[in-house]
Design a protein around this motif. Structure first.
Motif, PDB file in Angstrom:
ATOM      1  N   ALA A  27      20.074  14.395 -19.127  1.00 57.92           N
ATOM      2  CA  ALA A  27      20.856  13.648 -20.120  1.00 57.92           C
ATOM      3  C   ALA A  27      20.948  12.172 -19.732  1.00 57.92           C
ATOM      4  N   GLY A  28      21.069  11.919 -18.417  1.00 58.41           N
ATOM      5  CA  GLY A  28      21.120  10.538 -17.939  1.00 58.41           C
ATOM      6  C   GLY A  28      19.836   9.783 -18.202  1.00 58.41           C
ATOM      7  N   VAL A  29      18.706  10.477 -18.000  1.00 61.34           N
ATOM      8  CA  VAL A  29      17.401   9.859 -18.273  1.00 61.34           C
ATOM      9  C   VAL A  29      17.298   9.479 -19.750  1.00 61.34           C
ATOM     10  N   GLU A  30      17.751  10.367 -20.620  1.00 64.99           N
ATOM     11  CA  GLU A  30      17.683  10.099 -22.058  1.00 64.99           C
ATOM     12  C   GLU A  30      18.595   8.942 -22.444  1.00 64.99           C
ATOM     13  N   LEU A  31      19.806   8.928 -21.882  1.00 66.20           N
ATOM     14  CA  LEU A  31      20.734   7.836 -22.202  1.00 66.20           C
ATOM     15  C   LEU A  31      20.199   6.499 -21.696  1.00 66.20           C
ATOM     16  N   LEU A  32      19.523   6.518 -20.546  1.00 64.91           N
ATOM     17  CA  LEU A  32      18.978   5.275 -19.997  1.00 64.91           C
ATOM     18  C   LEU A  32      17.985   4.643 -20.964  1.00 64.91           C
ATOM     19  N   GLU A  33      17.180   5.465 -21.628  1.00 67.90           N
ATOM     20  CA  GLU A  33      16.235   4.937 -22.609  1.00 67.90           C
ATOM     21  C   GLU A  33      16.975   4.248 -23.749  1.00 67.90           C
ATOM     22  N   TYR A  34      18.032   4.907 -24.241  1.00 67.11           N
ATOM     23  CA  TYR A  34      18.817   4.300 -25.320  1.00 67.11           C
ATOM     24  C   TYR A  34      19.544   3.038 -24.838  1.00 67.11           C
ATOM     25  N   ALA A  35      20.083   3.088 -23.620  1.00 65.65           N
ATOM     26  CA  ALA A  35      20.804   1.937 -23.084  1.00 65.65           C
ATOM     27  C   ALA A  35      19.889   0.732 -22.972  1.00 65.65           C
ATOM     28  N   ASN A  36      18.653   0.955 -22.511  1.00 68.28           N
ATOM     29  CA  ASN A  36      17.691  -0.143 -22.406  1.00 68.28           C
ATOM     30  C   ASN A  36      17.401  -0.753 -23.777  1.00 68.28           C
ATOM     31  N   LYS A  37      17.273   0.117 -24.785  1.00 71.10           N
ATOM     32  CA  LYS A  37      17.008  -0.375 -26.142  1.00 71.10           C
ATOM     33  C   LYS A  37      18.198  -1.153 -26.686  1.00 71.10           C
ATOM     34  N   ILE A  38      19.406  -0.642 -26.451  1.00 73.66           N
ATOM     35  CA  ILE A  38      20.618  -1.314 -26.958  1.00 73.66           C
ATOM     36  C   ILE A  38      20.777  -2.685 -26.320  1.00 73.66           C
ATOM     37  N   VAL A  39      20.646  -2.735 -24.985  1.00 67.68           N
ATOM     38  CA  VAL A  39      20.794  -4.019 -24.290  1.00 67.68           C
ATOM     39  C   VAL A  39      19.705  -4.990 -24.729  1.00 67.68           C
ATOM     40  N   SER A  40      18.484  -4.465 -24.925  1.00 68.85           N
ATOM     41  CA  SER A  40      17.382  -5.314 -25.377  1.00 68.85           C
ATOM     42  C   SER A  40      17.669  -5.898 -26.753  1.00 68.85           C
ATOM     43  N   LEU A  41      18.211  -5.075 -27.662  1.00 66.61           N
ATOM     44  CA  LEU A  41      18.539  -5.555 -29.006  1.00 66.61           C
ATOM     45  C   LEU A  41      19.635  -6.609 -28.971  1.00 66.61           C
ATOM     46  N   ILE A  42      20.636  -6.396 -28.122  1.00 66.25           N
ATOM     47  CA  ILE A  42      21.709  -7.392 -27.976  1.00 66.25           C
ATOM     48  C   ILE A  42      21.151  -8.707 -27.465  1.00 66.25           C
ATOM     49  N   ASP A  43      20.256  -8.618 -26.464  1.00 70.45           N
ATOM     50  CA  ASP A  43      19.638  -9.830 -25.919  1.00 70.45           C
ATOM     51  C   ASP A  43      18.811 -10.553 -26.986  1.00 70.45           C
TER      52      ASP A  43
END
Length: 293
Positions: A60-76
């Motif tokens: 579950a952590g691996v999956e969330l990390l993918e989403y977290a990277n996308k979210i932070v990238s979109l914010i940036d």
């Protein structure tokens, strides 16, 4: 959800340590633990598990990390897009290898910074395969690699130029005294190589095998400068990109051994994800690298 929690989660995942993440973020370990627990409560999953005295991501952590990277990238991207409405600014993360960072990029980076002083350029070095994976994972905005030409449906690849891979030795080396060197003579020579996984180490390994030469090395080093120093001290010979040894060849501290049977060229390539949003600063830098200063 507090966006800071995702930043903290990514940092813990990066270091596999609550303590190290806290040090890097300026938080107490208890604060890091609290933020991770709140994330776990939010999603109803366990994000990290203990393994041999260390922590690692759960599935579950691996999956969330993918989403977290996308979210932070979109914010940036949003921050950078809005800031660029007034003046080119923001940051660019560039992955590359040592020889390119030290011997090819500096004049291009200087020209870019003179024109766009508010853009921060973040250079990170790694081997080519990891750089490509980093581009796919969103770790780098772009990568500049020196490798055999790549084709990947997920990547946009532009070949900047062809770079010779040359054999160098100390000026008084026995091969330097010969008018012509047969490639099979290299079987008796002490070879100094770059680290495992380096693209041109693999190319040289294939060259040796194709000519039925046993691929053995006397020294393995992760630094181009260290390899050049060892060659200059007569510890062996080495294959290196021409750009990395031009200065030594001009000064005469190293000499090039010509191998008629081994005309090796690698492609200097600019790589970014096909789905990557191209900021104005990234467009300007890629244009500069592909064109001329």
């Amino acid at each position: 959800m507090n966006l800071d929690y995702l930043h903290t989660f990514r940092e813990v995942a990066k270091w596999n340590s609550f303590t190290k993440a806290g040090e890097m973020l300026g938080y107490a370990q208890s604060s890091v633990t609290t933020q991770i627990k709140k994330l776990e409560e939010e999603f109803g999953v366990v994000l990290f598990e203990r393994w041999g005295g260390k922590i690692k991501l759960t599935s579950a952590g691996v999956e969330l990390l993918e989403y977290a990277n996308k979210i932070v990238s979109l914010i940036d991207e949003a921050k950078q897009s809005l800031s660029e409405q007034t003046e080119l600014a923001g940051s660019l993360s560039i992955g590359t290898i040592e020889s390119v960072a030290g011997f090819y990029l500096p004049p291009y980076l200087q020209a870019f910074k003179q024109k766009y002083p508010r853009v921060n350029l973040l250079l990170q070095q790694n081997i080519c395969n990891r750089l490509v994976e980093g581009v796919k994972e969103g770790k780098y905005d772009l990568a500049i690699i020196l490798d055999e030409e790549r084709e990947d449906p997920d990547l946009h690849v532009t070949v900047i130029k062809q770079e010779p891979l040359v054999l160098v030795a100390k000026p008084d080396h026995r091969l330097a005294q010969l008018d012509e060197v047969d490639i099979r003579m290299l079987g008796d020579e002490k070879l100094i190589v770059t680290e495992q996984g380096c693209s041109y180490r693999e190319v040289i390994g294939n060259l040796y095998r194709n000519h039925s030469i046993r691929f053995e090395y006397t020294i393995e080093l992760g630094s181009i400068e260290a390899i050049k120093r060892c060659v200059a001290y007569g510890l062996g010979i080495a294959f290196l990109p021409l750009m990395a040894v031009e200065s030594e060849l001009e000064k005469g501290s190293l000499v090039r051994i010509l191998l008629p049977e081994a005309d090796i060229h690698l492609s200097l390539q600019l790589v970014y994800h096909r789905k990557k949003w191209l900021s104005q600063s990234m467009k300007q830098l890629t244009s500069l690298l592909v064109g001329e200063i």
